[in-house]
Scaffold this motif. Structure first.
Motif, short mmCIF file in Angstrom:
data_model
loop_
_atom_site.label_atom_id
_atom_site.label_comp_id
_atom_site.label_asym_id
_atom_site.label_seq_id
_atom_site.Cartn_x
_atom_site.Cartn_y
_atom_site.Cartn_z
N ALA A 1 0.81 -1.21 0.00
CA ALA A 1 0.00 0.00 0.00
C ALA A 1 0.85 1.27 0.00
N TRP A 2 2.05 1.15 0.50
CA TRP A 2 2.89 2.34 0.62
C TRP A 2 4.12 2.19 -0.27
N PRO A 3 4.70 3.31 -0.69
CA PRO A 3 5.91 3.24 -1.53
C PRO A 3 7.03 2.46 -0.83
N ARG A 4 7.83 1.82 -1.62
CA ARG A 4 8.94 1.03 -1.11
C ARG A 4 10.09 1.95 -0.69
N PRO A 5 11.04 1.42 0.09
CA PRO A 5 12.16 2.24 0.54
C PRO A 5 12.94 2.92 -0.58
N GLY A 6 13.05 2.31 -1.75
CA GLY A 6 13.79 2.90 -2.85
C GLY A 6 12.95 3.84 -3.72
N TRP A 7 11.84 4.32 -3.20
CA TRP A 7 10.91 5.17 -3.95
C TRP A 7 11.64 6.38 -4.52
N VAL B 1 -10.90 -10.05 -3.05
CA VAL B 1 -9.94 -9.52 -4.03
C VAL B 1 -10.62 -8.49 -4.92
N ARG B 2 -11.85 -8.79 -5.34
CA ARG B 2 -12.59 -7.81 -6.15
C ARG B 2 -12.78 -6.50 -5.39
N SER B 3 -13.04 -6.59 -4.08
CA SER B 3 -13.20 -5.36 -3.29
C SER B 3 -11.90 -4.58 -3.25
N MET B 4 -10.77 -5.29 -3.25
CA MET B 4 -9.48 -4.63 -3.25
C MET B 4 -9.27 -3.90 -4.57
N HIS B 5 -9.69 -4.53 -5.66
CA HIS B 5 -9.58 -3.87 -6.97
C HIS B 5 -10.43 -2.61 -7.00
N LEU B 6 -11.64 -2.68 -6.48
CA LEU B 6 -12.50 -1.50 -6.45
C LEU B 6 -11.88 -0.38 -5.62
N ALA B 7 -11.22 -0.75 -4.55
CA ALA B 7 -10.62 0.25 -3.66
C ALA B 7 -9.37 0.89 -4.25
N PHE C 1 -6.76 3.40 0.69
CA PHE C 1 -6.59 2.00 0.30
C PHE C 1 -6.05 1.19 1.48
N ALA C 2 -5.07 1.73 2.19
CA ALA C 2 -4.48 1.01 3.32
C ALA C 2 -5.53 0.72 4.38
N ASP C 3 -6.44 1.64 4.62
CA ASP C 3 -7.52 1.40 5.58
C ASP C 3 -8.40 0.23 5.12
N HIS C 4 -8.73 0.21 3.83
CA HIS C 4 -9.54 -0.88 3.30
C HIS C 4 -8.78 -2.21 3.44
N GLY D 1 -8.87 -3.50 6.90
CA GLY D 1 -10.17 -4.10 7.22
C GLY D 1 -10.30 -5.51 6.66
N VAL D 2 -9.82 -5.71 5.44
CA VAL D 2 -9.85 -7.04 4.83
C VAL D 2 -8.93 -7.98 5.59
N ARG D 3 -7.76 -7.50 5.97
CA ARG D 3 -6.83 -8.34 6.75
C ARG D 3 -7.44 -8.76 8.08
N LYS D 4 -8.13 -7.83 8.74
CA LYS D 4 -8.77 -8.16 10.02
C LYS D 4 -9.86 -9.21 9.81
N LEU D 5 -10.67 -9.03 8.79
CA LEU D 5 -11.72 -9.99 8.47
C LEU D 5 -11.13 -11.38 8.22
N LEU D 6 -10.06 -11.44 7.44
CA LEU D 6 -9.40 -12.72 7.16
C LEU D 6 -8.80 -13.33 8.42
#
Length: 125
Positions: free
Chosen positions: A27-33, A67-73, A103-106, A109-114
């Motif tokens: 969700a976030w840029p990598r260290p070499g961004w 996964v589809r919800s992740m795509h929408l987000a 996106f990270a918030d979404h 939430g998916v990670r918590k659900l899983l």
């Protein structure tokens, strides 16, 4: 994210675990961004390659729907920022950060659900 996920079998549990692991990064840029918006969303694009693989291995499952919800987000975030190599000023940086944070918030939430449904909620998120 409200709801409950209960894996229907070992294969869906495995797919849920793989998705949980993949969502822990990307969700976030990598260290070499390099500072560009395009590079900032590269992790999202890579994440969706892995997510698509997971969903194709578990078609018709709740994991595939997640996964589809992740795509929408995130698809609009990738579409908006991909290819944008213009240096970020303060205003654009705030906009990019807000998009990635949403996106990270979404994803959290998916990670918590899983984690709750998969029985590994005691692991650090």
């Amino acid at each position: 994210m409200a709801g409950q996920w209960v894996p229907r079998d070992h294969d869906e549990l495995t797919a849920g675990w793989r998705l949980w692991l993949e969502l822990g990064s990307g969700a976030w840029p990598r260290p070499g961004w390099d500072g560009s918006p395009d590079e900032a969303v590269r992790g999202l694009r890579e994440l969706f390659g892995a997510c698509d693989e997971i969903a194709s291995a578990a078609p018709g499952t709740e994991v595939a729907a997640l996964v589809r919800s992740m795509h929408l987000a995130a698809s609009w975030i990738c579409e908006l920022w991909s290819g944008d190599t213009t240096p970020l000023d303060e205003e654009r940086m705030a906009l990019l950060h807000g998009d990635l944070a949403g996106f990270a918030d979404h994803a959290d939430g998916v990670r918590k659900l899983l984690a709750d449904g998969g029985g590994w909620a005691s692991l650090a998120l």
